[in-house]
Design a protein around this motif. Sequence first.
Motif, PDB file in Angstrom:
ATOM      1  N   MET A   1     -47.319  13.303  74.378  1.00 50.49           N
ATOM      2  CA  MET A   1     -47.086  13.694  75.763  1.00 50.49           C
ATOM      3  C   MET A   1     -48.113  14.727  76.214  1.00 50.49           C
ATOM      4  O   MET A   1     -48.738  14.606  77.258  1.00 50.49           O
ATOM      5  CB  MET A   1     -45.666  14.256  75.897  1.00 50.49           C
ATOM      6  N   ALA A   2     -48.300  15.781  75.394  1.00 50.46           N
ATOM      7  CA  ALA A   2     -49.283  16.805  75.749  1.00 50.46           C
ATOM      8  C   ALA A   2     -50.693  16.220  75.763  1.00 50.46           C
ATOM      9  O   ALA A   2     -51.503  16.541  76.631  1.00 50.46           O
ATOM     10  CB  ALA A   2     -49.203  17.983  74.773  1.00 50.46           C
ATOM     11  N   GLU A   3     -50.976  15.326  74.787  1.00 52.59           N
ATOM     12  CA  GLU A   3     -52.298  14.709  74.733  1.00 52.59           C
ATOM     13  C   GLU A   3     -52.573  13.893  75.980  1.00 52.59           C
ATOM     14  O   GLU A   3     -53.668  13.912  76.536  1.00 52.59           O
ATOM     15  CB  GLU A   3     -52.394  13.819  73.492  1.00 52.59           C
ATOM     16  N   SER A   4     -51.532  13.171  76.453  1.00 52.52           N
ATOM     17  CA  SER A   4     -51.726  12.314  77.619  1.00 52.52           C
ATOM     18  C   SER A   4     -51.990  13.120  78.880  1.00 52.52           C
ATOM     19  O   SER A   4     -52.544  12.612  79.850  1.00 52.52           O
ATOM     20  CB  SER A   4     -50.489  11.423  77.815  1.00 52.52           C
ATOM     21  N   HIS A   5     -51.591  14.407  78.900  1.00 50.67           N
ATOM     22  CA  HIS A   5     -51.832  15.263  80.059  1.00 50.67           C
ATOM     23  C   HIS A   5     -53.081  16.122  79.874  1.00 50.67           C
ATOM     24  O   HIS A   5     -53.362  16.997  80.689  1.00 50.67           O
ATOM     25  CB  HIS A   5     -50.613  16.145  80.324  1.00 50.67           C
ATOM     26  N   GLY A   6     -53.820  15.895  78.785  1.00 44.92           N
ATOM     27  CA  GLY A   6     -55.067  16.603  78.577  1.00 44.92           C
ATOM     28  C   GLY A   6     -54.909  18.087  78.365  1.00 44.92           C
ATOM     29  O   GLY A   6     -55.739  18.871  78.826  1.00 44.92           O
ATOM     30  N   VAL A   7     -53.864  18.523  77.665  1.00 44.37           N
ATOM     31  CA  VAL A   7     -53.654  19.943  77.409  1.00 44.37           C
ATOM     32  C   VAL A   7     -53.824  20.212  75.926  1.00 44.37           C
ATOM     33  O   VAL A   7     -53.637  19.332  75.083  1.00 44.37           O
ATOM     34  CB  VAL A   7     -52.258  20.408  77.881  1.00 44.37           C
ATOM     35  N   ASP A   8     -54.183  21.451  75.603  1.00 47.17           N
ATOM     36  CA  ASP A   8     -54.362  21.806  74.198  1.00 47.17           C
ATOM     37  C   ASP A   8     -53.354  22.844  73.732  1.00 47.17           C
ATOM     38  O   ASP A   8     -53.453  23.348  72.615  1.00 47.17           O
ATOM     39  CB  ASP A   8     -55.781  22.310  73.948  1.00 47.17           C
ATOM     40  N   GLU A   9     -52.366  23.173  74.588  1.00 47.71           N
ATOM     41  CA  GLU A   9     -51.309  24.083  74.166  1.00 47.71           C
ATOM     42  C   GLU A   9     -50.035  23.826  74.956  1.00 47.71           C
ATOM     43  O   GLU A   9     -50.082  23.344  76.095  1.00 47.71           O
ATOM     44  CB  GLU A   9     -51.735  25.541  74.324  1.00 47.71           C
ATOM     45  N   VAL A  10     -48.912  24.119  74.338  1.00 49.33           N
ATOM     46  CA  VAL A  10     -47.612  24.012  74.996  1.00 49.33           C
ATOM     47  C   VAL A  10     -46.839  25.288  74.699  1.00 49.33           C
ATOM     48  O   VAL A  10     -47.126  25.994  73.726  1.00 49.33           O
ATOM     49  CB  VAL A  10     -46.806  22.782  74.511  1.00 49.33           C
ATOM     50  N   ILE A  11     -45.874  25.600  75.551  1.00 51.86           N
ATOM     51  CA  ILE A  11     -44.982  26.727  75.297  1.00 51.86           C
ATOM     52  C   ILE A  11     -43.619  26.187  74.922  1.00 51.86           C
ATOM     53  O   ILE A  11     -43.236  25.085  75.334  1.00 51.86           O
ATOM     54  CB  ILE A  11     -44.888  27.673  76.503  1.00 51.86           C
ATOM     55  N   LYS A  12     -42.867  26.967  74.144  1.00 52.06           N
ATOM     56  CA  LYS A  12     -41.624  26.454  73.582  1.00 52.06           C
ATOM     57  C   LYS A  12     -40.466  27.428  73.775  1.00 52.06           C
ATOM     58  O   LYS A  12     -40.626  28.642  73.672  1.00 52.06           O
ATOM     59  CB  LYS A  12     -41.781  26.182  72.088  1.00 52.06           C
ATOM     60  N   VAL A  13     -39.305  26.852  74.015  1.00 54.68           N
ATOM     61  CA  VAL A  13     -38.049  27.584  73.921  1.00 54.68           C
ATOM     62  C   VAL A  13     -37.597  27.508  72.461  1.00 54.68           C
ATOM     63  O   VAL A  13     -37.868  26.516  71.783  1.00 54.68           O
ATOM     64  CB  VAL A  13     -36.977  26.955  74.827  1.00 54.68           C
ATOM     65  N   ILE A  21     -37.803  19.166  62.486  1.00 58.56           N
ATOM     66  CA  ILE A  21     -38.663  17.978  62.405  1.00 58.56           C
ATOM     67  C   ILE A  21     -40.143  18.344  62.278  1.00 58.56           C
ATOM     68  O   ILE A  21     -40.999  17.457  62.234  1.00 58.56           O
ATOM     69  CB  ILE A  21     -38.457  17.054  63.626  1.00 58.56           C
ATOM     70  N   GLY A  22     -40.461  19.643  62.208  1.00 62.01           N
ATOM     71  CA  GLY A  22     -41.837  20.072  62.033  1.00 62.01           C
ATOM     72  C   GLY A  22     -42.728  19.762  63.221  1.00 62.01           C
ATOM     73  O   GLY A  22     -43.903  19.402  63.062  1.00 62.01           O
ATOM     74  N   ALA A  28     -50.092  20.738  65.835  1.00 60.94           N
ATOM     75  CA  ALA A  28     -51.303  21.416  65.353  1.00 60.94           C
ATOM     76  C   ALA A  28     -52.281  20.416  64.746  1.00 60.94           C
ATOM     77  O   ALA A  28     -53.503  20.557  64.893  1.00 60.94           O
ATOM     78  CB  ALA A  28     -50.930  22.488  64.328  1.00 60.94           C
ATOM     79  N   GLU A  29     -51.758  19.396  64.070  1.00 58.16           N
ATOM     80  CA  GLU A  29     -52.625  18.375  63.492  1.00 58.16           C
ATOM     81  C   GLU A  29     -53.390  17.606  64.552  1.00 58.16           C
ATOM     82  O   GLU A  29     -54.435  17.016  64.273  1.00 58.16           O
ATOM     83  CB  GLU A  29     -51.790  17.406  62.652  1.00 58.16           C
TER      84      GLU A  29
END
Length: 260
Positions: A1-13, A21-22, A28-29
């Motif tokens: 999902m993040a790759e399809s939006h061209g982003v290199d970072e996400v924020i998390k709750v 599930i790692g 990161a991989e």
Amino acid sequence: MAESHGVDEVIKVKSMATQEIGLNEALAERGISAWETDLAELIVQLGDDLPSHILVPAIHRNRAEVREIFLREMAKAGRPAPEDLTDEPARLAEAARLHLREKFLRAKVAVSGANFAVAETGTLVVVESEGNGRMCLTLPEVLVSVVGIEKVVPTWADLDVFLQTLPRSSTGERMNPYTSTWSGVTPGDGPAEVHVVLSGQRPDPRARRRGRTPGAAVYPLLGLPQRLPGLRADRRPCLWLGLSRPHRRDPQPAAERHRR
């Protein structure tokens, strides 16, 4: 999902499901950094550590250690801590806020779990005590929620009971400071895309032989694709909710058990 939006970072709750599930390691991989925004989870992440408690994952760190972690690691993560940072809790919390604020404002994708999912309305619920969760749930353009099917409750009336029980059972509070609910996309308010990933075990084939109907509480979730446009429905028949073995009352009287 993040790759399809061209982003290199996400924020998390804070999310136990994604930890189990790692997800951070998998992202990161693929060259995507997943930033924890819960204060204790941030301490654990910056310290390249493991959580030591389900509710207070950094309880094994004292405030002097937290200060050293912030001074050493925050600069590597994008925003250095103030040079005059002390180990006072208020100053440490302020440093964390300053460090995370630009990530909140810059991030295009957020990842959350959910404390509950209401089958009746397709609503997801996150309860928290810091406000970072609400920032993640409202600021990014895309929200991905990873939810275990054991979090599903049938109706709003059932949710009412759990929202009273959860804070008392976890932190001893009468009410949780922040409770956020969302049922999909509202144009101009919050994320433009919401995606829900339901996770769970395969159904127990013995359940039907015992007269139970596995999945009965989950079937109302079939309405979720209409409420949450990002949720794919092509694997809906795989959604089940069942117990691996029946809960049975011990037929032996309690007094008899104690004598043994």
